[in-house]
Design an enzyme around this catalytic site. Sequence first.
Site, PDB file in Angstrom:
ATOM      1  N   CYS A 116      -7.298  35.978  18.889  1.00  0.00           N
ATOM      2  CA  CYS A 116      -7.001  35.727  20.299  1.00  0.00           C
ATOM      3  C   CYS A 116      -6.028  34.557  20.427  1.00  0.00           C
ATOM      4  O   CYS A 116      -6.450  33.393  20.413  1.00  0.00           O
ATOM      5  CB  CYS A 116      -8.286  35.436  21.078  1.00  0.00           C
ATOM      6  SG  CYS A 116      -7.991  35.120  22.834  1.00  0.00           S
TER       7      CYS A 116
ATOM      8  N   CYS B  39      -6.705  32.151  23.432  1.00  0.00           N
ATOM      9  CA  CYS B  39      -7.861  31.260  23.292  1.00  0.00           C
ATOM     10  C   CYS B  39      -7.589  30.147  22.275  1.00  0.00           C
ATOM     11  O   CYS B  39      -7.795  28.972  22.547  1.00  0.00           O
ATOM     12  CB  CYS B  39      -9.085  32.045  22.841  1.00  0.00           C
ATOM     13  SG  CYS B  39      -9.555  33.390  23.933  1.00  0.00           S
ATOM     14  N   ASP B  40      -7.167  30.563  21.084  1.00  0.00           N
ATOM     15  CA  ASP B  40      -7.127  29.630  19.964  1.00  0.00           C
ATOM     16  C   ASP B  40      -5.769  28.969  19.754  1.00  0.00           C
ATOM     17  O   ASP B  40      -5.662  27.998  18.997  1.00  0.00           O
ATOM     18  CB  ASP B  40      -7.526  30.370  18.677  1.00  0.00           C
ATOM     19  CG  ASP B  40      -8.924  30.962  18.777  1.00  0.00           C
ATOM     20  OD1 ASP B  40      -9.741  30.394  19.526  1.00  0.00           O
ATOM     21  OD2 ASP B  40      -9.196  31.980  18.122  1.00  0.00           O
TER      22      ASP B  40
END
Length: 527
Positions: free
Chosen positions: A344, A347-348
Amino acid sequence: MLDDSLKTQLTAYLQNLRQPITLVASLDDSQGSRDMKALLEDVASTSDKVSLNLTGDDARRPSFAITRAAGDASVRFAGLPLGHEFTSLVLALLHVGGHPPRFEAELLDQVRALDGDYHFETYFSQSCQNCPDVVQALNTMSALNPRISHVAIDGALFQAEVEARQIMAVPTILLNGQPFGQGRMDLEQILTKLDTGAADRAAEKIRSKDAFDVLVIGGGPAGAAAAIYAARKGIRTGIAAERFGGQVLDTMAIENFISVSHTEGPKLVSGLEQHVKDYEVDIMNLQKAVGLVPARTPGGLVEVKLENGASLMSRSVILSTGARWRNVNVPGEAEYKNRGVAYCPHCDGPLYKGKRVAVIGGGNSGVEAAIDLAGIVAHVTLIEFDNQLRADAVLQRKLASLPNVAIVTSAMTSEIHGDGSKVIGLSYKDRVSEAVHRLDLDGVFVQIGLVPNTEWLKDSGVALTPRGEIEVDQRGETSIPGVFGAGDATTTPYKQIIIAMGEGAKASLSAFDYLIRLPTAETQAAA
């Protein structure tokens, strides 16, 4: 810090406070502390029930706690709760201030009854769409149970701490200093991990259920549509999902859902869940199917076995278990998942600020990931197995314009390297020259498509393709009478949300048609 519109909205929300709360800030001379002070001053100005104390002594700076006079709540943010986390801030203010959370009473009672001391730490990023569910669930628990505390930590702001603790994916949850979980988790999932008797109670409850007319397996767009269409027919409908919302929960931007110009996965899933709850649908979340037993006689009951040992019975079943990200399946991938191997980028990505990363996959997902990451990291290498990228032309042009992106085609990833704790590089073979190259990297983002969640059906008699997709006809029928399929787990081409919804509705209508054509008990007796 907050514009007039947000202040007006916040003023309206905080009218729901039932008791005074205090924002206790721990600040230093950094710009982040100045921004936090401005944010907290704006929040305090919106309600006479909110006061601000700037003399906090927490070691993490900037941070602030939300407390109430009784001293029986401890919710803390280390970093600015903006972006996806602004809603988490609003809800934390309300819940610490006594406004009741919007969770089922049974779950809230379960939180209050937890016995033990629990100190949670959650690392998040402002761009992470998976993080708010975790932050909000743990904040709610902290507001309800005085023996539970929670601090939400912005990984991008506390990078030294992130590196020291080797946090390489968000959300990452620690409990009393030890790893507790990674990825999206809601309140029910967290409680299931903490309350060891919860799974047994859920299994016993399921065993006592009567047979359904239509049982939907999977809670993504296809499953939700199928459940709604079945319930509208007035027949007994159930939906069992390992995770309601499925892969859509991990989807950032959705811009091709007709009539909605732009939305995000979690927001869409919230709407799906509420729509399903508008009808008499028995929703059984966190229930993983592990086996299917066809009916013994025509028109008999189909059995779906669950991981917890219970079974569900139904006159018809709709399989809509969706798909998951495909793995590269090379040495190092499994070993370093969430330790440099990520799936992701939204997200990361912030955890890799100023670092070097690779993206594996040259389709739309891979190219979009590389474009997003290029604005955060020092350098991105895009690796594609084919001899050309497969993404839309407009995305390829954007990618080619970025100065810190390298594109490698005809490349087969052969290994992801690590030092025992995190990713340090990647090797690939040039498919033309067969030369092997190694890249020194801090992270690898895998974006190579989907694999259907159908392994549990291999011994069921349901016909599957060599790729594991459920074979369905134009009506959504599978090879077993009374069993239907819909969505990304099936052979239906084009794995899109809007198509999955349509296929779910079609499978449900087909199941209803199947049911009304079954012989009645009187007809069977006469025969």
